[in-house]
Design an enzyme around this catalytic site. Structure first.
Site, short mmCIF file in Angstrom:
data_model
loop_
_atom_site.label_atom_id
_atom_site.label_comp_id
_atom_site.label_asym_id
_atom_site.label_seq_id
_atom_site.Cartn_x
_atom_site.Cartn_y
_atom_site.Cartn_z
N GLU A 12 -2.25 -9.10 2.94
CA GLU A 12 -2.58 -9.66 4.26
C GLU A 12 -4.08 -9.65 4.53
O GLU A 12 -4.56 -10.34 5.44
CB GLU A 12 -1.82 -8.90 5.36
N CYS A 50 0.84 -1.20 0.00
CA CYS A 50 0.00 0.00 0.00
C CYS A 50 0.88 1.25 0.00
O CYS A 50 1.61 1.49 -0.95
CB CYS A 50 -0.98 -0.03 1.17
N HIS A 71 -3.65 -4.87 -0.33
CA HIS A 71 -3.19 -5.48 0.93
C HIS A 71 -3.25 -7.00 0.82
O HIS A 71 -4.32 -7.59 0.99
CB HIS A 71 -4.08 -5.02 2.09
#
Length: 204
Positions: free
Chosen positions: A188, A81, A186
Site C-alpha cells: 500500500e 508486514c 508494504h
C-alpha cells in the site's frame, strides 16, 4: 463482501483500505470476526510486536474464524508486514510466541552481516522472485518495495518462499502457499508496483 481488512488493533488500516479501493476493490474494515464468513479476500495488516498481535487476535475471537475461512473455505489471505509474520508457526520477538501456523517457519530478529546495515530495515529495497505464485504476475525481479521491520520470516520449506531481498545477507520478503500469501513489505506504500501486487491478489 469482496475484501475485508481485519481491525485487531495492530494495523495501518486506512492506507491499506485506500490502496485496495484504488485497485478496484470494495474493501471493508471489519472488527467482528463473524464478518470473515462473507469475505472473498482477507487482508491481515500489522504494525507492532508479534506477541501483542497474537494476543489481540486471540482475545478478539479472530483465530477460530480465520482458521475456518482460510483452512476450511480456502479464502485467499494476504498478510502485510507483521501480518505476514503472523502466518508463521511461532515468533521470537520479546518472547517465544505461537503464531497462526499457516506457513511452516519462525520469526527471528535480523543479524547484521555488514557494518552499514541498520536495524530496523527501513526504506526501499528490491525483490527477487523464487517460487511461482500469481501474486507476482507481471512483476519483474529487481522491483522495489517499501519495508519497515526488525524481524524476518525464516521459512522452513523453500517452496513457500515467493521472494527474497538482499539485506543482512538475504531474507524472505514474500511467502506463498496456495491461497495463503504474505509480503514483508508494504504494497500500500509501494506505488505502482504495490498496486500491481494488490490487483494480482484480488485476482486469486
Amino acid at each position: 463482501m469482496e475484501t475485508v481488512i481485519i481491525d485487531y488493533g495492530m494495523g495501518n488500516l486506512l492506507s491499506v483500505q485506500r490502496a485496495f479501493e484504488k485497485c478496484g476493490s470494495d474493501a471493508v474494515i471489519i472488527d467482528n470476526p463473524l464478518d470473515l464468513r462473507e469475505a472473498e479476500h482477507i487482508v491481515l495488516p500489522g504494525v507492532g510486536a508479534f506477541p501483542d498481535a497474537m494476543n489481540n487476535l486471540r482475545d478478539g475471537g479472530w483465530i477460530e474464524e480465520l482458521n475456518r475461512a482460510v483452512l476450511e473455505k480456502e479464502t485467499p489471505i494476504l498478510g502485510i508486514c507483521l501480518g505476514m509474520q503472523l502466518l508463521a508457526e511461532r515468533g521470537y520477538e520479546v518472547c517465544e510466541c505461537e503464531g497462526l501456523g499457516y506457513i511452516p517457519g519462525e520469526i527471528v530478529r535480523f543479524e547484521q552481516t555488514q557494518a552499514k546495515e541498520r536495524i530496523p530495515h527501513v526504506g526501499w529495497n528490491d525483490i527477487e522472485k523464487r517460487a511461482e505464485t500469481p501474486l507476482f504476475d507481471g512483476i519483474e525481479d529487481g522491483t522495489n518495495y517499501y519495508f519497515v521491520h526488525s524481524y524476518h520470516f525464516k521459512v522452513r520449506d523453500e517452496e513457500n518462499i515467493a521472494a527474497v531481498t538482499p539485506y543482512c545477507g538475504e531474507f524472505v520478503s514474500a511467502v506463498a502457499k496456495d491461497h495463503i500469501v504474505g509480503t514483508q513489505f508494504h504494497p500500500e506504500k509501494s506505488q505502482k508496483a504495490g498496486f500491481r501486487l494488490i490487483k494480482n491478489f484480488l485476482a486469486m
